[in-house]
Design a protein around this motif. Structure first.
Motif, PDB file in Angstrom:
ATOM      1  N   LEU A 199      63.243  22.202  77.251  1.00  0.00           N
ATOM      2  CA  LEU A 199      63.050  21.224  78.454  1.00  0.00           C
ATOM      3  C   LEU A 199      64.403  20.505  78.590  1.00  0.00           C
ATOM      4  O   LEU A 199      64.805  20.428  79.804  1.00  0.00           O
ATOM      5  N   VAL A 200      65.202  20.187  77.567  1.00  0.00           N
ATOM      6  CA  VAL A 200      66.485  19.465  77.759  1.00  0.00           C
ATOM      7  C   VAL A 200      67.362  20.365  78.506  1.00  0.00           C
ATOM      8  O   VAL A 200      68.181  20.011  79.275  1.00  0.00           O
ATOM      9  N   MET A 201      67.536  21.684  77.688  1.00  0.00           N
ATOM     10  CA  MET A 201      68.513  22.438  78.482  1.00  0.00           C
ATOM     11  C   MET A 201      68.187  22.970  79.955  1.00  0.00           C
ATOM     12  O   MET A 201      68.872  23.251  80.891  1.00  0.00           O
ATOM     13  N   GLU A 202      66.796  22.938  80.263  1.00  0.00           N
ATOM     14  CA  GLU A 202      66.531  23.271  81.697  1.00  0.00           C
ATOM     15  C   GLU A 202      66.981  22.108  82.501  1.00  0.00           C
ATOM     16  O   GLU A 202      67.017  22.304  83.602  1.00  0.00           O
ATOM     17  N   GLU A 203      67.335  20.947  82.062  1.00  0.00           N
ATOM     18  CA  GLU A 203      67.929  19.880  82.948  1.00  0.00           C
ATOM     19  C   GLU A 203      69.358  20.073  82.931  1.00  0.00           C
ATOM     20  O   GLU A 203      69.924  18.993  83.481  1.00  0.00           O
ATOM     21  N   GLY A 204      70.039  20.799  82.374  1.00  0.00           N
ATOM     22  CA  GLY A 204      71.450  21.206  82.362  1.00  0.00           C
ATOM     23  C   GLY A 204      72.087  20.570  81.314  1.00  0.00           C
ATOM     24  O   GLY A 204      73.276  20.604  81.261  1.00  0.00           O
ATOM     25  N   LEU A 205      71.600  20.670  80.020  1.00  0.00           N
ATOM     26  CA  LEU A 205      72.271  20.052  78.840  1.00  0.00           C
ATOM     27  C   LEU A 205      72.389  21.078  77.839  1.00  0.00           C
ATOM     28  O   LEU A 205      71.388  21.806  77.591  1.00  0.00           O
ATOM     29  N   VAL A 206      73.426  20.936  77.096  1.00  0.00           N
ATOM     30  CA  VAL A 206      73.260  22.073  76.002  1.00  0.00           C
ATOM     31  C   VAL A 206      73.725  21.272  74.568  1.00  0.00           C
ATOM     32  O   VAL A 206      74.527  20.530  74.410  1.00  0.00           O
ATOM     33  N   PRO A 207      72.869  21.580  73.573  1.00  0.00           N
ATOM     34  CA  PRO A 207      73.471  20.903  72.153  1.00  0.00           C
ATOM     35  C   PRO A 207      74.462  21.679  71.537  1.00  0.00           C
ATOM     36  O   PRO A 207      74.332  22.868  71.417  1.00  0.00           O
ATOM     37  N   VAL A 208      75.528  20.827  71.273  1.00  0.00           N
ATOM     38  CA  VAL A 208      76.521  21.491  70.647  1.00  0.00           C
ATOM     39  C   VAL A 208      76.841  20.662  69.276  1.00  0.00           C
ATOM     40  O   VAL A 208      76.795  19.449  69.301  1.00  0.00           O
ATOM     41  N   PRO A 209      77.092  21.505  68.283  1.00  0.00           N
ATOM     42  CA  PRO A 209      77.571  20.881  66.743  1.00  0.00           C
ATOM     43  C   PRO A 209      78.791  20.259  67.072  1.00  0.00           C
ATOM     44  O   PRO A 209      79.745  20.606  67.715  1.00  0.00           O
ATOM     45  N   LEU A 210      78.951  19.190  66.358  1.00  0.00           N
ATOM     46  CA  LEU A 210      80.063  18.465  65.995  1.00  0.00           C
ATOM     47  C   LEU A 210      80.969  18.815  64.479  1.00  0.00           C
ATOM     48  O   LEU A 210      80.134  18.841  63.497  1.00  0.00           O
ATOM     49  N   VAL A 211      81.843  19.626  64.871  1.00  0.00           N
ATOM     50  CA  VAL A 211      82.705  19.990  63.578  1.00  0.00           C
ATOM     51  C   VAL A 211      83.818  19.265  63.214  1.00  0.00           C
ATOM     52  O   VAL A 211      84.354  19.801  62.223  1.00  0.00           O
ATOM     53  N   GLY A 212      83.851  18.090  63.955  1.00  0.00           N
ATOM     54  CA  GLY A 212      85.270  17.336  63.481  1.00  0.00           C
ATOM     55  C   GLY A 212      86.390  17.818  64.329  1.00  0.00           C
ATOM     56  O   GLY A 212      86.636  19.024  64.373  1.00  0.00           O
TER      57      GLY A 212
END
Length: 840
Positions: A307-320
Motif C-alpha cells: 500500500l505504501v509503494m502504491e502511493e509512490g514510495l519505495v523502501p530503500v536500505p541505508l548502507v552508510g
C-alpha cells in the motif's frame, strides 16, 4: 483559614517572574472586576493570593498579561492607592516558590470564580516551564491534574490553552504519564478538538500533550481505539505548521505499536502521510521525519508495504555514506539510457559546441522510436543519485545518526519511486557485499506490480543483476536470485533477462552440486518462466519469418524478440545430457512446488523433437512414478488422526497435474513408450482420479489415462469409465452450479444427460454424489428450453433410485414441476412423469 497558614506563607518570590510597569493598572482592574462580579468579600487569604498572582508576569509570555477594562475618571485616585498597597504586599511576600504553588492549586477548585481559575492555571503553566523540578512540586498536591483536566471544558480559549499546556508539561515526565492518562485527559482532549473553532495555540498544546502520552505503550493502544485518529488526520491539513508537526508526531508514535497498524491503515493514514514525502504537499523537516517514521513502521508488514509503494514510495536500505566511496561512475563518450541502450548519432559530424552530446541524444531522426516517460524518469533518477554520490552528499543524515551513537544496521528509508529505484540500482554497482545484498532484497520486495518491475528494467537493474549471478558470495547470489525471480513475473522483463544471457549462469547454478535447495528453487523458478511450454507452442506452429524478417515484435510487451528459428536452435544447444540428468534428479526432491516447475521445464524441451533422445536417456519414468505416489500418504509416518496440511495438498495436486501433462506429451513418442510399464502408470493414475484432490488437477490425469488407453484392448478398457465417473461428471456438475454463461450451462447439462442416458455404470450415483440434484432443479426455473428438457431427463433418471427422492424434494422440485405442467410447456409430459415417480 488564616490561623492554619504559617506566617511566612506569603513571603513568596518566583525566580522566573518579574514585576512589570503596568502592574498598578492590572491590580486596579482586578479589584474593579471583583466588585463588578458582585462576589462575596474575599478573605485576606484569597485577596492576597489574587493580588500576588496578578503581579506575577513572565517576560515574553503574553499569555499572562490581562488587558484591563476601561476605568472612569472617578476611579483614578483609588487606582493609585491600590497599586501602592499591592506593591507593599508584593515586597512582603517570601522568596520561596514552593509556598506559592499550593495557593494556585487551591484556586483551581471548582468553587472558585472561572476567571480566578483561568489565571491560576496560566500561572501554574508558566511555572511548570521551569523544568522537571517545578513539575514535581506541582504534582505533590493531589487533585491538581483532575482540576486541570476539568478546565479543558472551559469556554475560555486562554484557560483551555493553559490547561493543555500544563498537562503537556506534566506528561513530559515519565512518572506522571499514567496519572494524566487515567484522569480523563484523552477523552477531554477528544471533545476539545471536536469544537468547531479552536485557536492554533489550543490545538498545538493539546496535540503535544497527546504526543507525550503516546510515548507509553498503554496510552498508544488507548488513543488508537478512540475517535482521535480521524481528528489527527484532519489536523494534517491545518494551516499552522506546528499543529501539523504535532499531529504527525502522534501518528508516528502510534505506529510504534503493531496492534495499531490495522486501525491506522483503515483510517487512511498511508495516503495522508505519503503526500509529505512525495512532494505533493509542502511540509517542514519535522513533519517529513515523523511521516517517514510512521510509514517505516507500517512497511514492516508485507501487505502494508504494498500500500505504501502504491502511493509512490519505495523502501530503500541505508548502507552508510562510506559504502559509496567505491562508486565510480562510468564515463560515456556518447549518452546512453540507464538500461544500457545507446543513442545512435544522427548528425553526420560533431556539434559545433557539443550540444548533441550534452542534450542526451535529443537530436534524433523522425523514424527513431521516441523516449517514453518511464525512460525519462529513469534518466532523471539516475542523474540525481549519481550527482549525490559524486559530491558525497548521499545518506548524509544516516551518517550523522551514526555519529550520535545510533546503529544503521537493518535501517531503511523511504524515497519517491523515481529516486528509490535509481538508488537501489546505484547500490548494486558498489563493492560492499552487504550493501549489494540489501539492495537486491529490496528490489525483490519492491517488485510487486508491473509498473515497478518495468521501472527496474528501465533503470538498468536487470543487466546488473544478471552480472552479479557470478558473484563469489553466496549471500549476494541468493539475494540476486530472489530479485530476478520477482522481476521475471513480467513477460517483458523476462524477455530482457533472456536477452541479457541469464540462462547460462542459472544452468551453472543448477549443475553445481553444492547449491542449496533454496537457490535451486529460485533458479528453477526463473527458468520455468523463460522456458514456458506456451512459448514453445508458438515456436512449434511458427511457419517462418515473414518478408525475410528475422525478428518478431511482440505487441503486448513492445519488445523485439529474437527470431523464433534462432531461439529454437539456441535452446537445443543449451540442453545437454548433464542438464537433463540434473533436472530429472531435482524431480526426486520432495518439494511439490519445485517438482511442478521442473516438470514444466522438461515439458518445454519434450516439445522439441531433437531433445527427446537426451531426455529419454535419463530416469524420467521412475521420477514421475515417485511424484504420483506422493498423493497417497505414508501410513507409517502419518497418524490416522493427523489432518493433512491444506496448502501442502494443493501443492501436491499441482505437481501431479503437471507431471500428468508431461507424461501425456512423452507418450507421443514410441521410444519412450517402450521404456515404461504402462500398467503401473495406469494403476497409479486411476487411484489418483478416485482420490480427493481438487477437480481442476484431475483434468490432465484423465487426459493422460485416455492417452494410455490407446495401447490397451478396445474390448476391455475400464479407463474410460473411471474418467467419466471421477472427472467428467464432477466437472459438468460444477459447471452447471457455478457458471454464469447460459450457453455453457446448457452444454454441460446436455452432456450430462448424454452420459446418463448411455447407461454408464454408476453414472447416476456419481451425479447424485457430487450434488447434481440442487443445481438441476434450479436450472428448471431459469434455463433455456433445451436445458430444461435435458435437466428433466437427468432428474427423471435419478428419480428411478428411491434414495434420491428426499434430495429432489428438499431441492423444491415439486412446485417447479407443477408450474411446468400447468403452463403446458413442451416439457410438461416429462415433468409429469417425474412428478409421478416422487412420493407426493
Amino acid at each position: 483559614m488564616m490561623a492554619t497558614i504559617p506566617t511566612n506563607h506569603f513571603n513568596l518570590r518566583i525566580h522566573h517572574i518579574q514585576l512589570q510597569p503596568r502592574n498598578s493598572q492590572l491590580v486596579k482592574s482586578i479589584i474593579v472586576n471583583r466588585r463588578r462580579r458582585n462576589s462575596r468579600p474575599p478573605s485576606s487569604f484569597s485577596l492576597k493570593t489574587h493580588l500576588h498572582f496578578h503581579f506575577l508576569n513572565l517576560r515574553n509570555c503574553p499569555c499572562l498579561s490581562v488587558v484591563p477594562k476601561a476605568i472612569g475618571d472617578a476611579d483614578a485616585s483609588s487606582q493609585h492607592s491600590t497599586a501602592l498597597d499591592a506593591d507593599v504586599m508584593y515586597r512582603n511576600l517570601s522568596s520561596t516558590d514552593e509556598n506559592y504553588v499550593p495557593l494556585l492549586v487551591r484556586m483551581l477548585g471548582l468553587d472558585n470564580d472561572p476567571l480566578d481559575r483561568e489565571q491560576a492555571v496560566i500561572a501554574l503553566w508558566k511555572y511548570s516551564l521551569g523544568g522537571n523540578r517545578y513539575v514535581d512540586h506541582i504534582m505533590q498536591f493531589r487533585g491538581c491534574v483532575n482540576l486541570t483536566v476539568h478546565l479543558l471544558r472551559s469556554k475560555s480559549s486562554k484557560a483551555c490553552e493553559a490547561a493543555a499546556g500544563l498537562l503537556r508539561m506534566i506528561s513530559s515526565v515519565n512518572a506522571y504519564r499514567d496519572i494524566v492518562a487515567e484522569s480523563g485527559a484523552i477523552e477531554e482532549t477528544t471533545a476539545l478538538l471536536r469544537r468547531p473553532s479552536l485557536t492554533s495555540e489550543m490545538k498545538e498544546q493539546s496535540i503535544c500533550m497527546l504526543w507525550n502520552l503516546t510515548a507509553d505503550e498503554k496510552c498508544r493502544l488507548k488513543i488508537a481505539n478512540t475517535a482521535l485518529l480521524p481528528l489527527l488526520l484532519k489536523l494534517l491539513d491545518d494551516e499552522d505548521m506546528k499543529v501539523i508537526e504535532a499531529a504527525g508526531g502522534v501518528l508516528a508514535n502510534l505506529a510504534l505499536s503493531s496492534p495499531n497498524h490495522s486501525i491506522m491503515v483503515e483510517a487512511g493514514v498511508i495516503p495522508r502521510l505519503a503526500k509529505f514525502l512525495t512532494n505533493e504537499i509542502e511540509g517542514s523537516k519535522v513533519v517529513r521525519k515523523e511521516a517517514k517514521n510512521a510509514l517505516l513502521e507500517l512497511v514492516k508488514d508485507d501487505y502494508y508495504k504494498i500500500l505504501v509503494m502504491e502511493e509512490g514510495l519505495v523502501p530503500v536500505p541505508l548502507v552508510g555514506a562510506a559504502a559509496y566511496a567505491s562508486y565510480k561512475p562510468a564515463l560515456h563518450s556518447w549518452p546512453s539510457l540507464p538500461d544500457g541502450t545507446e543513442f545512435t548519432q544522427s548528425s553526420k559530424g560533431p556539434s559545433r559546441y557539443g550540444a548533441s552530446e550534452l542534450l542526451l541524444g535529443l537530436n534524433v531522426e523522425d523514424n527513431t522510436e521516441k523516449i517514453d516517460k518511464s525512460k525519462m524518469d529513469a534518466i532523471v533518477g539516475r542523474t540525481q543519485q549519481q550527482f549525490l554520490a559524486r559530491i558525497g552528499a548521499i545518506e548524509i543524515e544516516d551518517e550523522n545518526t551514526s555519529e550520535r551513537g545510533f546503529s544503521t544496521s537493518g535501517h531503511q528509508t523511504l524515497l519517491p519511486w523515481k529516486d528509490g529505484i535509481a538508488r537501489l540500482v546505484l547500490v548494486l554497482e558498489l563493492e560492499d557485499e552487504t550493501a549489494i545484498a540489501k539492495a537486491a532484497d529490496s528490489i525483490a520486495a519492491s517488485a510487486v506490480n508491473e509498473h515497478m518491475r518495468t521501472s527496474f528494467r528501465e533503470a538498468g537493474a536487470v543487466k546488473r543483476l544478471v552480472h552479479l549471478l557470478s558473484h563469489s558470495s553466496n549471500a549476494v547470489r541468493s539475494s540476486v536470485l530472489s530479485a530476478l525471480d520477482k522481476l521475471s513475473i513480467s513477460n517483458a522483463v523476462c524477455g530482457t533477462m533472456e536477452a541479457e544471457g541469464v540462462t547460462c549462469p542459472l544452468i551453472n547454478i543448477l549443475n553445481d552440486l553444492q547449491t542449496t535447495e533454496s537457490l535451486i528453487e529460485k533458479a528453477v523458478s526463473i527458468l520455468a518462466r523463460i522456458w514456458d511450454p506456451n512459448k514453445q507452442m508458438k515456436l512449434k506452429f511458427y511457419g517462418g519469418p515473414v518478408n525475410g524478417s528475422t525478428n518478431i515484435i511482440d505487441s503486448s510487451s513492445h519488445n523485439v524478440t529474437p527470431g523464433l528459428a534462432g531461439a529454437k536452435m539456441e535452446v537445443k544447444n543449451l540442453l545437454d545430457s548433464a542438464l537433463a540428468a540434473r533436472l530429472v534428479d531435482i524431480l526426486k526432491i520432495t518439494s511439490p512446488s519445485l517438482q511442478t516447475k521442473v516438470a514444466s521445464i522438461l515439458e518445454y524441451f519434450v516439445m522439441i523433437e531433437t531433445c527427446m533422445d537426451t531426455i529419454i536417456a535419463t530416469e524420467i519414468g521412475s521420477s514421475l512414478i515417485n511424484i504420483f505416489k506422493q498423493i497417497f500418504p505414508d501410513t507409517e509416518t502419518c497418524s490416522e488422526d493427523q489432518e493433512p496440511d491444506v496448502a501442502y495438498v494443493e501443492e501436491i495436486g499441482r505437481a501431479v497435474s503437471q507431471a500428468s501433462r508431461l507424461l501425456t506429451k512423452l507418450l507421443d513418442f514410441q521410444q519412450f513408450r517402450q521404456t515404461i510399464d504402462s500398467n503401473e502408470f495406469t494403476t497409479l493414475l486411476r487411484e489418483i482420479l478416485k482420490s480427493d484432490i481438487h477437480l481442476d488437477y484431475k483434468e490432465w490425469v484423465a487426459a493422460c489415462l485416455v492417452r494410455l488407453s490407446f495401447s490397451s484392448s478396445p474390448f476391455e478398457n475400464p479407463i474410460t469409465t473411471d474418467v467419466t465417473l471421477h472427472e467428467t461428471i464432477p466437472r459438468l456438475v460444477e459447471q452447471i452450479r457455478t457458471t454464469f454463461s447460459a450457453d455453457a450451462q446448457e452444454a454441460a447439462v446436455v452432456e450430462l444427460n448424454w452420459i446418463v442416458s448411455e447407461g454408464v455404470v454408476g453414472a447416476t450415483r456419481a451425479a447424485a454424489a457430487h450434488g447434481a440434484i440442487f443445481p438441476l432443479v434450479k436450472l428448471l426455473e431459469q434455463g433455456s428450453e433445451r436445458a430444461v428438457e435435458a435437466g428433466l431427463a437427468v432428474l427423471y433418471t435419478l428419480s428411478m433410485d428411491s434414495e434420491n427422492h428426499s434430495a429432489i424434494l428438499a431441492a423444491g422440485a415439486v412446485p417447479v414441476l407443477r408450474k411446468i405442467i400447468l403452463s403446458h410447456k413442451p416439457q410438461w409430459i416429462r415433468a409429469l412423469h417425474l412428478l409421478r415417480n416422487l412420493p407426493v
